[in-house]
Design a protein around this motif. Structure first.
Motif, PDB file in Angstrom:
ATOM      1  N   VAL A  61       0.741  -1.339   0.069  1.00  0.00           N
ATOM      2  CA  VAL A  61       0.037  -0.100  -0.012  1.00  0.00           C
ATOM      3  C   VAL A  61       0.794   1.295  -0.049  1.00  0.00           C
ATOM      4  CG1 VAL A  61      -1.822   1.464   1.187  1.00  0.00           C
ATOM      5  CG2 VAL A  61      -1.808  -1.182   1.017  1.00  0.00           C
ATOM      6  N   ALA A  62       0.703   1.912  -1.113  1.00  0.00           N
ATOM      7  CA  ALA A  62       1.542   3.258  -1.091  1.00  0.00           C
ATOM      8  C   ALA A  62       0.549   4.522  -1.066  1.00  0.00           C
ATOM      9  CB  ALA A  62       2.300   3.144  -2.343  1.00  0.00           C
ATOM     10  N   SER A  63       1.280   5.542  -0.300  1.00  0.00           N
ATOM     11  CA  SER A  63       0.879   6.975  -0.199  1.00  0.00           C
ATOM     12  C   SER A  63       1.599   7.824  -1.252  1.00  0.00           C
ATOM     13  CB  SER A  63       1.119   7.363   1.133  1.00  0.00           C
ATOM     14  OG  SER A  63       0.461   8.605   1.415  1.00  0.00           O
ATOM     15  N   LEU A  64       0.677   8.507  -1.838  1.00  0.00           N
ATOM     16  CA  LEU A  64       1.304   9.419  -3.089  1.00  0.00           C
ATOM     17  C   LEU A  64       1.707  11.003  -2.267  1.00  0.00           C
ATOM     18  CD1 LEU A  64      -0.998   9.060  -6.072  1.00  0.00           C
ATOM     19  CD2 LEU A  64       1.179   7.890  -5.557  1.00  0.00           C
ATOM     20  N   ALA A  65       2.759  11.479  -2.584  1.00  0.00           N
ATOM     21  CA  ALA A  65       3.319  12.754  -2.326  1.00  0.00           C
ATOM     22  C   ALA A  65       3.821  13.566  -3.259  1.00  0.00           C
ATOM     23  CB  ALA A  65       4.381  12.679  -1.103  1.00  0.00           C
ATOM     24  N   ALA A  66       3.569  15.160  -3.006  1.00  0.00           N
ATOM     25  CA  ALA A  66       4.144  15.846  -4.076  1.00  0.00           C
ATOM     26  C   ALA A  66       5.629  15.898  -4.185  1.00  0.00           C
ATOM     27  CB  ALA A  66       3.485  17.233  -4.019  1.00  0.00           C
ATOM     28  N   VAL A  67       6.213  15.867  -5.320  1.00  0.00           N
ATOM     29  CA  VAL A  67       7.706  16.026  -5.331  1.00  0.00           C
ATOM     30  C   VAL A  67       8.083  17.333  -4.744  1.00  0.00           C
ATOM     31  CG1 VAL A  67       9.688  16.408  -6.792  1.00  0.00           C
ATOM     32  CG2 VAL A  67       8.024  14.531  -7.380  1.00  0.00           C
ATOM     33  N   GLN A  68       7.254  18.405  -4.941  1.00  0.00           N
ATOM     34  CA  GLN A  68       7.447  19.799  -4.412  1.00  0.00           C
ATOM     35  C   GLN A  68       5.805  19.945  -3.684  1.00  0.00           C
ATOM     36  OE1 GLN A  68      10.545  22.465  -6.087  1.00  0.00           O
ATOM     37  NE2 GLN A  68       9.565  21.958  -7.675  1.00  0.00           N
ATOM     38  N   GLY A  69       5.916  20.306  -2.647  1.00  0.00           N
ATOM     39  CA  GLY A  69       4.597  20.590  -1.724  1.00  0.00           C
ATOM     40  C   GLY A  69       4.960  21.550  -0.702  1.00  0.00           C
ATOM     41  N   VAL A  70       4.150  22.513  -0.404  1.00  0.00           N
ATOM     42  CA  VAL A  70       4.447  23.352   0.698  1.00  0.00           C
ATOM     43  C   VAL A  70       3.081  24.224   1.209  1.00  0.00           C
ATOM     44  CG1 VAL A  70       5.100  25.600  -0.685  1.00  0.00           C
ATOM     45  CG2 VAL A  70       5.857  25.236   1.577  1.00  0.00           C
ATOM     46  N   GLU A  71       2.838  24.578   2.230  1.00  0.00           N
ATOM     47  CA  GLU A  71       1.951  25.398   2.746  1.00  0.00           C
ATOM     48  C   GLU A  71       2.471  26.898   2.562  1.00  0.00           C
ATOM     49  OE1 GLU A  71       0.350  24.711   6.697  1.00  0.00           O
ATOM     50  OE2 GLU A  71      -0.721  22.788   5.704  1.00  0.00           O
TER      51      GLU A  71
END
Length: 361
Positions: A61-71
């Protein structure tokens, strides 16, 4: 009186005996007739157990994340004077998003620029005087230092002004706006999410026993119930530097192509690591398997000759299924290559039923 009672009892026994005797006679005749009737033939669909070449797969089971992501948030406190974006908008790196009140800093910049012009004039005048020996070296050094100090002051105020204009640090998609014009912001206040969507990271873990089967560049595929029926491909790009001593799992990161921006950071899905090697497996359609409390089984069709005619009989066979893939299931035991098994119509069968195979598509 007793004699009449006995006669009645005897009469009843004769009547009921006749009724039950007649029913028994009828039932025996029905059974005899049924015994001589031919067994019904059930029409079924069938397939052959065959050898397939499958790539060994590891699942996680994998979770997707942005290569670049920020608040996006401010570094300096102040009131919002302008908002220059819309929720959900795509922006390029450097696009201004929010303006924080910079009136004080602009006034300070104007003052510092005036000081710099004065310092520049004084420095030039001192250089001319020292050429005629009308000024000392100490005066020239002082004028030079004042000029450089005023230059630094302008750079400092310009850096502050740049921070008061909050811009996108990289290209990506904005989320929902969290601030309004006139709102006072403190450092760290969330303004909006900014995420890049293509490509995405897929983060997952594997047992230490699978470490030998995975390396950077190993192909992966991921599916998510948010986009049923679609498969997205990528490659392993990084492995953890150590195995977790508690779970004995190793962290793995893959990079997934997302050319149409259908996936989103935060989604999870079932990831498959596709190995380069292949293995032979005996497979049958998943629909052929029946289940009960005693185990999994299929109906194997046997051909036999009786009275000069060939009959096809469905016989229950206990099997041990393995992995499933694309509507097929691996058979670990219970069948051999070439066995003909029932794939549809099992509900009508009992062990030993006569069958005929339908060849309709």
């Amino acid at each position: 009186m007793k004699k009449a009672f006995v006669i009645v009892i005897i009469g009843l026994l004769i009547v009921f005996g006749g009724i039950f005797g007649f029913k028994a006679f009828v039932n025996s005749k029905i059974a005899e007739a049924m015994a001589h009737m031919p067994k019904p033939v059930v029409t079924v669909s069938a397939a052959t157990a065959e050898i397939a070449h499958w790539h060994p797969q590891l699942r996680a089971v994998a979770s997707l994340a942005a290569v670049q992501g920020v608040e996006v948030s401010p570094q300096i406190a102040g009131n919002v004077t302008a908002i220059r974006f819309h929720s959900g908008q795509y922006v390029q790196a450097g696009t201004p998003l929010v303006q924080i009140d910079d009136s004080t800093q602009l006034a300070q910049l104007a003052s510092d620029q005036a000081q710099l012009r004065l310092a520049s004039s004084n420095l030039q005048r001192t250089k001319e005087l020292i050429a005629t020996k009308a000024a000392s070296q100490a005066q020239l050094d002082s004028a030079q230092a004042t000029y450089q100090t005023d230059q630094a002051a302008i750079k400092d105020i310009q850096a502050t002004l740049n921070k008061l204009t909050i811009s996108a640090p990289f290209s990506g998609y904005l989320g929902i706006r969290q601030v309004n014009v006139g709102q006072y912001l403190t450092p760290g206040t969330k303004i909006v999410d900014l995420q890049s969507w293509s490509p995405l990271y897929a983060n997952f873990t594997l047992p230490q026993s699978d470490l030998k089967n995975i390396q950077a560049g190993t192909p992966v595929q991921i599916q998510t119930d948010a986009l049923p029926g679609q498969t997205f491909s990528g490659k392993v790009t990084a492995l953890g530097s150590a195995v977790n001593s508690t779970t004995r799992q190793i962290e793995v990161q893959a990079t997934i192509d997302n050319p149409k921006n259908q996936l989103r950071p935060g989604l999870f899905g079932e990831l498959t690591v596709v190995r380069d090697t292949t293995e032979k497996v005996l497979v049958i359609p998943v629909s052929a398997i029946s289940y009960n409390t005693f185990g999994d089984y299929v109906y194997v069709i046997h051909k036999e000759k009786k009275d000069g005619k060939t009959q096809e009989t469905a016989v229950q066979q206990v099997i041990k299924p393995g992995k499933q893939r694309d509507g097929m299931v691996e058979i670990l035991s219970g069948l051999k290559q070439g066995d003909t098994i029932v794939t549809a119509g099992q509900v009508k069968l009992v062990n030993g039923s006569l069958v005929t195979i339908s060849h309709d598509a």
